[in-house]
Scaffold this active site. Sequence first.
Site, PDB file in Angstrom:
ATOM      1  CB  SER A 155      -0.876   0.030   1.259  1.00  0.00           C
ATOM      2  OG  SER A 155      -1.515   1.289   1.363  1.00  0.00           O
TER       3      SER A 155
ATOM      4  CE1 TYR B 290      -4.148  -1.974   4.767  1.00  0.00           C
ATOM      5  CE2 TYR B 290      -3.309   0.231   4.293  1.00  0.00           C
ATOM      6  CZ  TYR B 290      -3.806  -0.983   3.858  1.00  0.00           C
ATOM      7  OH  TYR B 290      -3.965  -1.218   2.510  1.00  0.00           O
TER       8      TYR B 290
END
Length: 247
Positions: free
Chosen positions: A142, A156
Amino acid sequence: MSGLLIVTGASTGIGAATARMAAFNGWQRIVVHYAHDKAGADETAAMVESMGAQAYVVQADVSNPKAVAKIFAQVAEMKPGRIGLVNNAGIVAPTGKLADLTPERVAQVFAVNVFGAIEVIRQTVAVMRDWGKGGAIVNISSAAARLGAANQYVDYAASKGAIDSLTLGLADELAPEGIRVNAIRPGLIDTPIHAKGGLPDRLDKIGHTPPLGRPGTADEVAEAALWLLSERASYVTRTIVDVAGGR
Ligand code: NAD
């Protein structure tokens, strides 16, 4: 394309787009993995089969190593030959600051995004070794790994930072066996993950903020994944590709 493509988390979003586009690009056999959404996986499989490829639907919570081992026992039975893996399954936790990072929340994010991804790679490489035909792995990281996601979900972001490191290390470790390992860092992509992470209006609010002025699509990430898996990228390993609209 000969061989077998495994896509984890292929019931929705980037995984579903990758499985569909793989069939369109000539992959003949595709493992459509899902955790909880059988209807979504069946829909992906139907799309794959409508393009003339064979789909195998398999179920496992990737944070459960026994369940992952079970699907790879099935994969071994498929006489896979050369294997492609898109290690895509992942979750995001609801937005929050440091005070919201309970041990349970962090453990869950890491259980799926890091430990689950590692277990899927470990099992994939074991089957690749049995077949001796090498293969290619694409990990879905990501942009958060680079940006840090302050005040949103640093846990995350850290889990995806782990995926980047894993990609670099495993690329070196597996290159002598003819296995290429790369990753993609998607930016803001229009998929159900935002609503699942408790941010249903995220795209409306910040969709215009990437330099290209819009969120990306799951297909735009799938394009990069399929290139990295293909022989067109035969000299590409240990690379992390940003598909993030310039973010
Ligand atoms: P999505 O929610 O549509 O897809 C996630 C997939 O992972 C689903 O199929 C889900 O069932 C599966 N999954 C979740 N928990 C699982 C578990 N415990 N075991 C097995 N599978 C599980 O979202 P997406 O946006 O398509 O996400 C795909 C990947 O892309 C994720 O790794 C995500 O972190 C990453 N990503 C997405 C964005 C974005 O903006 N959409 C940005 C950067 C990275």
